[in-house]
Design a protein around this motif. Structure first.
Motif, PDB file in Angstrom:
ATOM      1  N   GLY A  43      -8.405  -7.960  -3.795  1.00  0.00           N
ATOM      2  CA  GLY A  43      -8.725  -8.723  -2.588  1.00  0.00           C
ATOM      3  C   GLY A  43      -7.502  -9.252  -1.862  1.00  0.00           C
ATOM      4  N   LEU A  44      -6.661 -10.012  -2.580  1.00  0.00           N
ATOM      5  CA  LEU A  44      -5.447 -10.551  -1.965  1.00  0.00           C
ATOM      6  C   LEU A  44      -4.508  -9.433  -1.547  1.00  0.00           C
ATOM      7  N   ASN A  45      -4.442  -8.361  -2.339  1.00  0.00           N
ATOM      8  CA  ASN A  45      -3.513  -7.272  -2.031  1.00  0.00           C
ATOM      9  C   ASN A  45      -3.907  -6.514  -0.773  1.00  0.00           C
ATOM     10  N   LEU A  46      -5.213  -6.408  -0.509  1.00  0.00           N
ATOM     11  CA  LEU A  46      -5.633  -5.854   0.782  1.00  0.00           C
ATOM     12  C   LEU A  46      -5.095  -6.718   1.907  1.00  0.00           C
ATOM     13  N   GLY A  47      -5.117  -8.031   1.707  1.00  0.00           N
ATOM     14  CA  GLY A  47      -4.576  -8.940   2.715  1.00  0.00           C
ATOM     15  C   GLY A  47      -3.093  -8.768   2.925  1.00  0.00           C
ATOM     16  N   PHE A  48      -2.336  -8.584   1.836  1.00  0.00           N
ATOM     17  CA  PHE A  48      -0.894  -8.367   1.961  1.00  0.00           C
ATOM     18  C   PHE A  48      -0.599  -7.029   2.652  1.00  0.00           C
ATOM     19  N   LYS A  49      -1.430  -6.022   2.413  1.00  0.00           N
ATOM     20  CA  LYS A  49      -1.267  -4.756   3.132  1.00  0.00           C
ATOM     21  C   LYS A  49      -1.512  -4.962   4.625  1.00  0.00           C
ATOM     22  N   ASP A  50      -2.502  -5.792   4.968  1.00  0.00           N
ATOM     23  CA  ASP A  50      -2.738  -6.138   6.377  1.00  0.00           C
ATOM     24  C   ASP A  50      -1.488  -6.775   6.977  1.00  0.00           C
ATOM     25  N   VAL A  51      -0.908  -7.716   6.230  1.00  0.00           N
ATOM     26  CA  VAL A  51       0.285  -8.421   6.708  1.00  0.00           C
ATOM     27  C   VAL A  51       1.397  -7.434   7.037  1.00  0.00           C
ATOM     28  N   ALA A  52       1.668  -6.513   6.113  1.00  0.00           N
ATOM     29  CA  ALA A  52       2.772  -5.565   6.306  1.00  0.00           C
ATOM     30  C   ALA A  52       2.526  -4.672   7.513  1.00  0.00           C
TER      31      ALA A  52
END
Length: 404
Positions: free
Chosen positions: A299-308
């Motif tokens: 879940g959080l890692n999908l968010g970090f991919k969004d950020v990048a």
């Protein structure tokens, strides 16, 4: 007039602001946080952060501050059993035997991540406004306008909505979602144990849902314990003796005596996918764009991919003199992230339905499947790389460890 207003002061919102400001320091960025100033310091949870996202934290200059509190995950086992079984047969193990192998993820306390991000935001001159709940959003005259609960009005070229799975900004922009309630809740708590975990994570598939044991620094582990919502509420509200008894039935005794080392909370679980990640003068990121089951810890890692992806889209558009909030500009971000998000949402949905039951024939089939994967080194290596976030064909630069 602001260049970017980020709404939401969690790790995704802070990461967007920091990532863009580091590469485009001339942009005027404001972060709006609805919560009081120090509320984040009370968060006792920890999150699994994949290797690719750690690359981003290193590139943003945050990792040296976070690393002392980060626990590498070097190994993982998967079992499929009934609640209370004294021996849980292992059907699948994840461990990269190569000498050059890196941990595929780290467990990081949420407080450590937010602390480092806030320190960086302050050093970069990003304004953070607390108790700043957004009550209205509109797209007028080529720019966006937001109104706060205290009556203040801001005009900006771009609004980045990072205000959670129940995003009010997403609703204000008229973006529809696909939603499904699993009838499950995830109990989150921390335990201490007598024996070392040696950096091993465990995923026990039980009839009510997955029970994940995730290693923390020292002889401690973070638990994400899935139960039917009614049972989760009963457990969270029970006294310590009953809670610890039920915990031991699922955890087992392989790490010795267990002691609760933090509070316990239950969070409802469901699938939420936004039909669009963008609107006029707005981009969604993190849980505002997608909420998935924690069965894969992504879940959080999908968010970090969004950020990048979003930071790279904004910075490159700014360098080319393009309008950073234009729909055509933001469309690149949406194309970049939408397929991966839908794929992960579908994967977690299928896994949860497949494993959260005790149907005999289905249980036999899934156990045979896990056993076959365990005996196929090439396929297992692929899953390890996928878990680490290293299999995408077109990775954003930050996830590759490159500056924008």
């Amino acid at each position: 007039m602001k260049d970017i207003i980020v709404v939401g002061g969690g790790y995704v919102g802070l990461s967007v602001a920091v990532a863009v400001k580091k590469s485009a320091p001339h942009l005027d960025i404001v972060l709006m946080e609805a919560a009081p100033e120090h509320v984040w310091e009370k968060d006792q949870r920890a999150s699994a952060v994949i290797d690719a996202a750690v690359n981003m934290l290193k590139t943003l200059g945050l990792w040296d501050e976070i690393k002392p509190e980060a626990q590498p995950i070097n190994d993982m086992i998967v079992t499929d059993s009934k609640t209370g079984e004294p021996v849980k047969p292992v059907f699948l193990t994840f461990a990269d035997s190569r000498e050059s192998a890196k941990p595929f993820a780290y467990m990081i306390p949420n407080v450590a991540m937010v602390r480092a991000l806030r320190r960086s935001a302050e050093e970069l001159g990003i304004e953070i406004r607390h108790n700043a709940a957004v009550t209205a959003f509109s797209d007028e005259g080529g720019n966006a306008k937001i109104t706060l609960a205290d009556g203040d009005v801001f005009e900006t070229r771009l609004v980045v909505a990072c205000d959670g799975v129940r995003s009010r900004l997403r609703d204000m922009a008229g973006i529809k979602t696909v939603k499904f309630d699993y009838g499950q809740s995830g109990i989150v708590t921390t335990v201490e144990h007598e024996r070392p975990h040696n950096g091993r994570a465990e995923e026990h598939f039980l009839p009510a849902g997955p029970f994940a044991i995730l290693p923390l620094t020292g002889n401690r582990s973070s638990l994400v314990w899935t139960e039917r919502t009614s049972d989760a509420e009963r457990l969270v509200n029970s006294d310590d003796m009953i809670f610890e008894f039920e915990l031991e039935r699922r955890f087992g005794h392989h790490l010795g005596k267990l002691t609760l080392a933090g509070g316990r909370k239950a969070f409802p679980l469901g699938l939420t996918l936004s039909r669009s990640f963008i609107a006029s003068r707005m981009a969604l990121a993190g849980d505002a764009a997608h909420g998935i089951h924690p069965i894969s810890g992504q879940g959080l890692n999908l968010g970090f991919k969004d950020v990048a992806a979003l930071a790279e889209t904004i910075v490159e558009a700014d360098r080319m003199g393009l309008d950073i909030g234009a729909f055509d500009t933001l469309e690149r971000y949406q194309i970049w992230r939408r397929f991966d998000t839908v794929r992960m949402g579908a994967t977690t949905d299928i896994l949860n339905r497949l494993f959260s039951n005790d149907i005999g024939p289905l249980r036999l089939a899934r156990d045979v499947g896990l056993g076959l994967v365990d005996r196929m080194p090439g396929l297992k290596r692929y899953f390890i790389e996928e878990a680490a976030g290293r299999t995408s064909r077109e990775m954003p630069k930050l996830l590759e460890g490159e500056l924008l």
